[in-house]
Design a protein around this motif. Structure first.
Motif, mmCIF file in Angstrom:
data_model
loop_
_atom_site.group_PDB
_atom_site.id
_atom_site.type_symbol
_atom_site.label_atom_id
_atom_site.label_comp_id
_atom_site.label_asym_id
_atom_site.label_seq_id
_atom_site.Cartn_x
_atom_site.Cartn_y
_atom_site.Cartn_z
ATOM 1 N N SER A 1 38.312 65.490 55.349
ATOM 2 C CA SER A 1 38.855 64.803 56.523
ATOM 3 C C SER A 1 38.746 63.281 56.408
ATOM 4 O O SER A 1 39.647 62.553 56.819
ATOM 5 C CB SER A 1 38.148 65.287 57.793
ATOM 6 O OG SER A 1 36.763 65.006 57.741
ATOM 7 N N ARG A 2 37.659 62.775 55.868
ATOM 8 C CA ARG A 2 37.466 61.320 55.812
ATOM 9 C C ARG A 2 38.447 60.631 54.877
ATOM 10 O O ARG A 2 38.718 59.438 55.013
ATOM 11 C CB ARG A 2 36.033 60.991 55.405
ATOM 12 C CG ARG A 2 35.012 61.352 56.480
ATOM 13 C CD ARG A 2 33.617 60.883 56.125
ATOM 14 N NE ARG A 2 32.668 61.239 57.169
ATOM 15 C CZ ARG A 2 32.434 60.516 58.237
ATOM 16 N NH1 ARG A 2 33.071 59.368 58.393
ATOM 17 N NH2 ARG A 2 31.554 60.903 59.151
ATOM 18 N N SER A 3 38.986 61.367 53.926
ATOM 19 C CA SER A 3 39.978 60.797 53.020
ATOM 20 C C SER A 3 41.398 61.099 53.480
ATOM 21 O O SER A 3 42.302 60.260 53.356
ATOM 22 C CB SER A 3 39.783 61.365 51.608
ATOM 23 O OG SER A 3 38.516 61.028 51.093
ATOM 24 N N VAL A 4 41.588 62.298 54.027
ATOM 25 C CA VAL A 4 42.929 62.733 54.394
ATOM 26 C C VAL A 4 43.402 62.107 55.699
ATOM 27 O O VAL A 4 44.556 61.711 55.830
ATOM 28 C CB VAL A 4 42.975 64.277 54.482
ATOM 29 C CG1 VAL A 4 44.320 64.746 55.028
ATOM 30 C CG2 VAL A 4 42.714 64.889 53.110
ATOM 31 N N LEU A 5 42.506 61.994 56.690
ATOM 32 C CA LEU A 5 42.915 61.488 58.000
ATOM 33 C C LEU A 5 43.474 60.067 57.941
ATOM 34 O O LEU A 5 44.507 59.792 58.565
ATOM 35 C CB LEU A 5 41.743 61.573 58.980
ATOM 36 C CG LEU A 5 42.116 61.559 60.466
ATOM 37 C CD1 LEU A 5 43.045 62.717 60.809
ATOM 38 C CD2 LEU A 5 40.861 61.623 61.335
ATOM 39 N N PRO A 6 42.838 59.129 57.215
ATOM 40 C CA PRO A 6 43.426 57.784 57.130
ATOM 41 C C PRO A 6 44.827 57.782 56.531
ATOM 42 O O PRO A 6 45.642 56.906 56.833
ATOM 43 C CB PRO A 6 42.447 57.027 56.223
ATOM 44 C CG PRO A 6 41.167 57.769 56.342
ATOM 45 C CD PRO A 6 41.548 59.198 56.514
ATOM 46 N N TYR A 7 45.092 58.760 55.687
ATOM 47 C CA TYR A 7 46.423 58.867 55.069
ATOM 48 C C TYR A 7 47.439 59.429 56.070
ATOM 49 O O TYR A 7 48.589 58.977 56.129
ATOM 50 C CB TYR A 7 46.335 59.771 53.845
ATOM 51 C CG TYR A 7 47.602 59.826 53.023
ATOM 52 C CD1 TYR A 7 47.790 58.972 51.936
ATOM 53 C CD2 TYR A 7 48.610 60.735 53.320
ATOM 54 C CE1 TYR A 7 48.951 59.016 51.177
ATOM 55 C CE2 TYR A 7 49.771 60.786 52.576
ATOM 56 C CZ TYR A 7 49.935 59.930 51.504
ATOM 57 O OH TYR A 7 51.099 59.981 50.763
ATOM 58 N N LEU A 8 47.012 60.416 56.853
ATOM 59 C CA LEU A 8 47.938 61.112 57.748
ATOM 60 C C LEU A 8 48.218 60.354 59.040
ATOM 61 O O LEU A 8 49.342 60.404 59.561
ATOM 62 C CB LEU A 8 47.386 62.498 58.093
ATOM 63 C CG LEU A 8 47.329 63.531 56.966
ATOM 64 C CD1 LEU A 8 46.710 64.818 57.491
ATOM 65 C CD2 LEU A 8 48.728 63.792 56.413
ATOM 66 N N VAL A 9 47.199 59.673 59.585
ATOM 67 C CA VAL A 9 47.348 59.067 60.909
ATOM 68 C C VAL A 9 48.544 58.116 60.997
ATOM 69 O O VAL A 9 49.340 58.214 61.942
ATOM 70 C CB VAL A 9 46.038 58.353 61.332
ATOM 71 C CG1 VAL A 9 46.279 57.406 62.514
ATOM 72 C CG2 VAL A 9 44.997 59.391 61.712
ATOM 73 N N PRO A 10 48.729 57.169 60.058
ATOM 74 C CA PRO A 10 49.905 56.286 60.185
ATOM 75 C C PRO A 10 51.231 57.042 60.184
ATOM 76 O O PRO A 10 52.185 56.634 60.854
ATOM 77 C CB PRO A 10 49.785 55.380 58.934
ATOM 78 C CG PRO A 10 48.350 55.442 58.561
ATOM 79 C CD PRO A 10 47.905 56.828 58.889
ATOM 80 N N LYS A 11 51.287 58.134 59.445
ATOM 81 C CA LYS A 11 52.535 58.904 59.372
ATOM 82 C C LYS A 11 52.759 59.736 60.633
ATOM 83 O O LYS A 11 53.885 59.876 61.105
ATOM 84 C CB LYS A 11 52.507 59.804 58.133
ATOM 85 C CG LYS A 11 52.533 59.015 56.821
ATOM 86 C CD LYS A 11 52.370 59.910 55.622
ATOM 87 C CE LYS A 11 52.608 59.142 54.318
ATOM 88 N NZ LYS A 11 51.759 57.939 54.180
#
Length: 352
Positions: free
Chosen positions: A83-93
């Motif tokens: 989650s700590r790596s994936v969430l920063p990637y997904l949130v802007p999208k």
């Protein structure tokens, strides 16, 4: 991959990445879970490239009815392990217009504390999306998604951000955003199990101000939110609010300049959202609190129309008369008598 060097993984990434990507959308849940663990190892080996190679495809497959359900769960499985790596990637999208609140709600359940770090971006996106759905058939589902996201925040820092940012949004000039913000706040306090006692003074101050809003829905939602908060307070918590509540009533009275406060004049609602707090002050407070509560009740009576006051006349009169028979300083009895006089004047108007 655990037993392979980074260079070797990179050499075979053209075969590995499509395999992991496909497995994350597999109809079998066990396959998706295993694929997420493989993704975790792939990310540990080749870093950000794993995100770029796999997540965009998963997001695209959310639009395909045949694969949307499996792709969404694949994202959830990936979030569960990274989650700590994936969430920063997904949130802007996911927060870019049109905001994908459904996916945000689904993923927030497994985001954990990582969600708090992105509330500054997520909350404005949720409000903007809800604002666009107000008054439509999609409003209820949109609100449900917003509620799911904020209820997934379980740490104190996240709660503070939610309360402060939503209250700030209710102060804006845009009536749609004000309505969206108070609607989400109301949904939050109707369901949250977290202790928000440290924020009650700030909350009530902001919410009472909203009882003078020009938007009818904002008035109703603000009243309901105040009611959700006050009905859960124990006696000691109610007494601790008397001074602040009186101050807030004086402030809003200055704003309306002698007119009635719209939020106290709502049909079938009236002043009952704060009446329990002031009654407790009159009945069980210290002499100083009794005096403050009586004066605050007087302010409430001035701000309320006779019709809206009608259902609460007995609940207001009883405690005032009961305390008049006890031995208290003249300042306390003066405040009680002044409040009774105001109430009798309103009741007389009602009968006329």
């Amino acid at each position: 991959m655990k037993s392979t060097s980074k260079d070797a993984v990179l050499i075979f990434s053209e075969s590995l990445v499509p395999t992991v990507r496909k497995a994350l959308c597999d109809p079998l849940e066990e396959v998706r879970e295993a694929a997420a663990k493989t993704f975790e190892q792939l990310h540990a080996t080749i870093g950000h490239q794993a995100l770029d190679d796999i997540l965009p495809t998963l997001l695209k497959q959310l639009a395909d009815e045949d694969t949307a359900e499996f792709a969404l769960d694949g994202l959830k499985q990936v979030m569960a392990v990274k989650s700590r790596s994936v969430l920063p990637y997904l949130v802007p999208k996911l927060t870019a217009p049109p905001v994908n609140t459904r996916v945000l709600a689904f993923l927030s359940a497994v985001a954990g504390d990582a969600l708090t770090r992105h509330l500054g971006v997520i909350l404005p996106a949720l409000l903007s999306s809800l604002k666009g759905k107000l008054g439509t058939e999609e409003e209820a589902q949109e609100l449900c998604s917003c509620q799911t996201v904020i209820l997934s925040v379980e740490d104190e820092a996240g709660q503070r951000i939610i309360i402060e940012d939503l209250l700030e949004a209710t102060r804006g000039a845009d009536p749609g955003l004000r309505q969206a913000a108070i609607t989400v706040l109301n949904a939050y306090f109707a369901r949250t199990r977290l202790d928000y006692s440290a924020h009650i003074r700030t909350l009530l101050s902001g919410l009472i101000r909203l009882l003078n809003d020009s938007n009818a829905e904002v008035l109703s939602q603000s009243w309901d939110t105040i009611n959700s908060i006050t009905k859960k307070l124990d006696a000691s918590s109610q007494l601790a609010l008397i001074d602040d509540l009186h101050r807030d009533i004086r402030a809003v009275a200055a704003d309306v300049k002698g007119q009635h406060l719209p939020g106290f004049c709502l049909p079938k609602k009236g002043v009952t959202c704060i009446l329990s707090v002031l009654r407790e002050g009159v009945l069980t407070g210290s002499p100083e609190q009794k005096e403050e509560a009586a004066k605050a009740l007087g302010g409430v009576i001035r701000l309320t129309s006779p019709e809206a006051l009608r259902p609460s006349v007995v609940n207001i009169t009883g405690p005032l008369i009961r305390i008049l028979g006890d031995r208290f300083a003249w300042t306390v009895k003066t405040a009680l008598l002044e409040t009774l006089t105001l109430l009798l004047a309103k009741v007389r108007l009602l009968r006329c």
